[in-house]
Design a protein around this motif. Structure first.
Motif, PDB file in Angstrom:
ATOM      1  N   GLN A  50      15.554  18.207  37.813  1.00 30.49           N
ATOM      2  CA  GLN A  50      14.405  19.344  37.963  1.00 30.49           C
ATOM      3  C   GLN A  50      12.998  18.853  38.877  1.00 30.49           C
ATOM      4  O   GLN A  50      11.991  20.004  39.052  1.00 30.49           O
ATOM      5  N   LEU A  51      12.667  17.190  39.068  1.00 27.31           N
ATOM      6  CA  LEU A  51      11.639  16.713  39.710  1.00 27.31           C
ATOM      7  C   LEU A  51      11.192  17.302  40.920  1.00 27.31           C
ATOM      8  O   LEU A  51      11.650  17.358  41.837  1.00 27.31           O
ATOM      9  N   ARG A  52       9.998  17.663  41.152  1.00 24.61           N
ATOM     10  CA  ARG A  52       9.503  18.540  42.394  1.00 24.61           C
ATOM     11  C   ARG A  52       8.168  17.405  42.876  1.00 24.61           C
ATOM     12  O   ARG A  52       7.875  17.564  44.056  1.00 24.61           O
ATOM     13  N   ARG A  53       8.005  17.146  42.158  1.00 29.24           N
ATOM     14  CA  ARG A  53       7.287  15.318  42.439  1.00 29.24           C
ATOM     15  C   ARG A  53       7.018  14.444  41.749  1.00 29.24           C
ATOM     16  O   ARG A  53       7.466  14.794  40.698  1.00 29.24           O
ATOM     17  N   PRO A  54       6.851  13.326  42.195  1.00 30.21           N
ATOM     18  CA  PRO A  54       6.540  12.109  41.352  1.00 30.21           C
ATOM     19  C   PRO A  54       5.738  12.155  40.102  1.00 30.21           C
ATOM     20  O   PRO A  54       5.004  13.051  40.211  1.00 30.21           O
ATOM     21  N   PRO A  55       6.705  11.398  38.813  1.00 32.78           N
ATOM     22  CA  PRO A  55       5.748  11.853  37.535  1.00 32.78           C
ATOM     23  C   PRO A  55       4.613  11.257  37.469  1.00 32.78           C
ATOM     24  O   PRO A  55       4.540  10.647  38.787  1.00 32.78           O
ATOM     25  N   THR A  56       3.810  11.584  36.698  1.00 29.89           N
ATOM     26  CA  THR A  56       2.282  10.795  36.361  1.00 29.89           C
ATOM     27  C   THR A  56       2.597   9.383  36.222  1.00 29.89           C
ATOM     28  O   THR A  56       3.217   8.734  35.470  1.00 29.89           O
ATOM     29  N   LYS A  57       1.481   9.097  37.123  1.00 27.76           N
ATOM     30  CA  LYS A  57       1.134   7.458  36.607  1.00 27.76           C
ATOM     31  C   LYS A  57       0.581   7.350  35.257  1.00 27.76           C
ATOM     32  O   LYS A  57      -0.110   7.690  35.179  1.00 27.76           O
ATOM     33  N   ALA A  58       1.334   6.180  34.197  1.00 30.02           N
ATOM     34  CA  ALA A  58       0.897   6.144  33.542  1.00 30.02           C
ATOM     35  C   ALA A  58      -0.385   5.412  33.533  1.00 30.02           C
ATOM     36  O   ALA A  58      -0.682   4.775  33.448  1.00 30.02           O
ATOM     37  N   THR A  83      26.022   4.908  35.005  1.00 38.34           N
ATOM     38  CA  THR A  83      25.818   3.725  36.176  1.00 38.34           C
ATOM     39  C   THR A  83      25.395   3.939  37.796  1.00 38.34           C
ATOM     40  O   THR A  83      25.975   5.508  38.355  1.00 38.34           O
ATOM     41  N   GLN A  84      24.212   4.006  38.369  1.00 40.78           N
ATOM     42  CA  GLN A  84      23.514   3.985  39.511  1.00 40.78           C
ATOM     43  C   GLN A  84      24.042   2.574  40.446  1.00 40.78           C
ATOM     44  O   GLN A  84      23.397   1.340  40.068  1.00 40.78           O
ATOM     45  N   SER A  85      24.719   3.864  40.881  1.00 37.29           N
ATOM     46  CA  SER A  85      25.783   1.791  42.051  1.00 37.29           C
ATOM     47  C   SER A  85      24.672   1.087  42.940  1.00 37.29           C
ATOM     48  O   SER A  85      24.422   0.290  43.525  1.00 37.29           O
ATOM     49  N   HIS A  86      23.474   2.068  43.758  1.00 40.15           N
ATOM     50  CA  HIS A  86      22.986   2.333  44.927  1.00 40.15           C
ATOM     51  C   HIS A  86      21.643   2.539  44.598  1.00 40.15           C
ATOM     52  O   HIS A  86      21.888   2.891  43.623  1.00 40.15           O
ATOM     53  N   GLN A  87      20.948   1.786  45.332  1.00 38.06           N
ATOM     54  CA  GLN A  87      19.433   1.775  44.863  1.00 38.06           C
ATOM     55  C   GLN A  87      19.363   3.547  46.165  1.00 38.06           C
ATOM     56  O   GLN A  87      19.634   3.378  47.289  1.00 38.06           O
ATOM     57  N   GLU A  88      18.323   3.946  45.407  1.00 40.09           N
ATOM     58  CA  GLU A  88      17.946   5.395  46.098  1.00 40.09           C
ATOM     59  C   GLU A  88      15.986   5.229  45.980  1.00 40.09           C
ATOM     60  O   GLU A  88      15.540   5.169  45.294  1.00 40.09           O
ATOM     61  N   PHE A  89      16.223   5.640  46.779  1.00 37.27           N
ATOM     62  CA  PHE A  89      14.619   5.669  47.506  1.00 37.27           C
ATOM     63  C   PHE A  89      14.616   8.022  47.021  1.00 37.27           C
ATOM     64  O   PHE A  89      14.833   7.699  47.718  1.00 37.27           O
ATOM     65  N   VAL A  90      13.534   7.698  46.755  1.00 38.53           N
ATOM     66  CA  VAL A  90      12.700   9.406  47.126  1.00 38.53           C
ATOM     67  C   VAL A  90      12.053  10.312  47.168  1.00 38.53           C
ATOM     68  O   VAL A  90      10.783   9.026  46.611  1.00 38.53           O
ATOM     69  N   ILE A  91      11.358  10.847  48.555  1.00 37.13           N
ATOM     70  CA  ILE A  91       9.586  10.870  48.631  1.00 37.13           C
ATOM     71  C   ILE A  91       9.807  12.382  48.876  1.00 37.13           C
ATOM     72  O   ILE A  91      10.892  13.276  48.968  1.00 37.13           O
ATOM     73  N   PHE A  92       8.571  12.821  48.542  1.00 42.00           N
ATOM     74  CA  PHE A  92       8.504  14.640  48.076  1.00 42.00           C
ATOM     75  C   PHE A  92       7.673  14.952  48.742  1.00 42.00           C
ATOM     76  O   PHE A  92       7.401  16.142  48.758  1.00 42.00           O
ATOM     77  N   GLU A  93       6.940  14.408  49.951  1.00 41.35           N
ATOM     78  CA  GLU A  93       5.545  14.851  51.406  1.00 41.35           C
ATOM     79  C   GLU A  93       6.449  14.597  52.291  1.00 41.35           C
ATOM     80  O   GLU A  93       7.155  13.583  52.637  1.00 41.35           O
ATOM     81  N   GLN A  94       6.255  15.779  52.754  1.00 37.88           N
ATOM     82  CA  GLN A  94       6.828  15.943  54.628  1.00 37.88           C
ATOM     83  C   GLN A  94       6.594  14.955  55.314  1.00 37.88           C
ATOM     84  O   GLN A  94       7.583  14.376  55.726  1.00 37.88           O
TER      85      GLN A  94
END
Length: 384
Positions: free
Chosen positions: A328-336, A359-370
């Motif tokens: 459900q993420l639409r943007r990254p979480p707030t930084k602690a 288990t997460q097999s591969h490293q994935e990177f997600v961005i939310f800004e075009q």
């Protein structure tokens, strides 16, 4: 789609032959005049009037008569094949004015009365508006296409370099105590790049760089020290990035990396024009409704259904390392400890709560800004 050509910086040639940039406020006015189709524009600098001639690309000092060459510099990366002159030549003005002074007076008069100066509105009923408005001779602006913003790479040694990059980027991380069985070896042996295109979309690249600079300023304003990218993206990608001078001129806090994005050719042809629009991405992603990248080609190839992978610049900034699936993420979480969001989400390989396999097999990177990524290369490959 924001293909704004007014992002170049106007410059004049100094006595020693070096190019000096006009102050931003003057550069913007000069570009505005050029885009209106004016053949020349007079700008006052420190009380001295100068004429900027767009036909001869010369500046003339009204007091001394001295002429200097001028140009529009788009700040292109050194490895681009396009020159400033070539890019400038592709950007015809929106119109050629047949009566500059009359049009200027008409614009001022209409603007003063609060009218919309679109020159198609019939203002003949208003006695205070000139009845004979100046005319524009329309010129056709070239439509951006895949072919117009890409350069096909025909050098066999460069294609071999891409093949090597894809093959050597097939690996599994062993950090975090994870060393799983890999079904990726077929990719390691089989990748062969048969076509490659370098993306040279000036407007898109400028929008990406502007986003990087805004990210750095945001970090400074909020005293953010970004978390380092760990584990790394792999030796092959790091070596390739060094050869392209990735991150040169950018703050370290932007944490720019070269990453892979698997897709189809049809989608890649849209991405090179408008960027990575997460609104069109698959809504079933484990880590939100963003755009996904990987440092391992064996992951990206799962989505390159017709043998297409984009090699992209991605500004990861301050990442959030997720420990669980959250679709459900639409943007990254707030930084602690702060009130602002992180810049990206990274799923490390290893145990992952909510994952169907645990288990997460591969490293994935997600961005939310075009504009947080730029498609540098489009690679077409076969698997032998």
């Amino acid at each position: 789609h924001g293909h704004n050509v007014a992002q170049g910086v106007w410059q004049f040639q100094a006595n020693g032959g070096s190019w000096m940039s006009f102050a931003p406020e003057f550069s913007e006015k000069i570009m505005e005049a050029f885009l209106k189709g004016q053949s020349e524009f007079v700008v006052q600098i420190s009380g001295v009037p100068y004429t900027e001639d767009f036909d001869d690309m010369l500046q003339t000092n009204h007091d001394t008569g001295k002429e200097r060459p001028i140009r529009c510099n788009f700040g292109l990366p050194s490895h681009w094949s396009s020159s400033n002159e070539a890019i400038f030549g592709r950007l015809p003005p929106k119109a050629v004015l047949t009566n500059d002074r009359a049009l200027s007076e008409y614009e001022s008069d209409v603007a003063f009365r609060g009218r919309i100066a679109d020159y198609d509105t019939d203002a003949s009923d208003d006695p205070m508006v000139p009845r004979h408005r100046p005319t524009r001779r329309k010129t056709k602006r070239d439509k951006l296409t895949f072919d117009s913003v890409t350069v096909r790479i025909t050098d066999g040694s460069k294609l071999d370099e891409f093949t090597k990059l894809l093959r050597e980027s097939v690996f599994h991380h062993e950090e975090n105590g994870f060393s799983g069985d890999s079904q990726c070896d077929v990719w390691k042996r089989g990748f062969r790049v048969r076509e490659a295109f370098h993306v040279e979309n000036v407007s898109l690249f400028k929008a990406y760089m502007d986003n990087c600079h805004r990210m750095r300023r945001r970090h400074d304003d909020h005293e953010i020290a970004p978390e380092p990218i760990s584990p790394g993206v792999g030796g092959a990608l790091e070596l390739f990035s060094e050869g392209m001078s990735i991150s040169t001129g950018l703050s370290e806090s932007v944490q720019e990396r070269m990453l892979f994005h698997g897709t189809t050719l049809e989608t890649a042809q849209k991405i090179v024009l408008d960027g990575f629009d997460s609104r069109l991405s698959n809504t079933g992603g484990f880590y939100g409704m963003g755009t996904y990248f990987a440092s391992q080609t064996c992951k990206s190839a799962q989505y390159g259904f017709d043998g297409t992978i984009i090699l992209a610049r991605v500004a990861l900034g301050d990442p959030h390392y997720t420990a669980r699936v959250d679709q459900q993420l639409r943007r990254p979480p707030t930084k602690a400890g702060h009130t602002i969001c992180c810049d990206s989400v990274i799923a490390r390989p290893g145990p992952m709560r909510g994952h169907h396999s645990g288990t997460q097999s591969h490293q994935e990177f997600v961005i939310f800004e075009q504009m947080q990524a730029y498609p540098e290369y489009v690679l077409r490959y076969d698997c032998e």
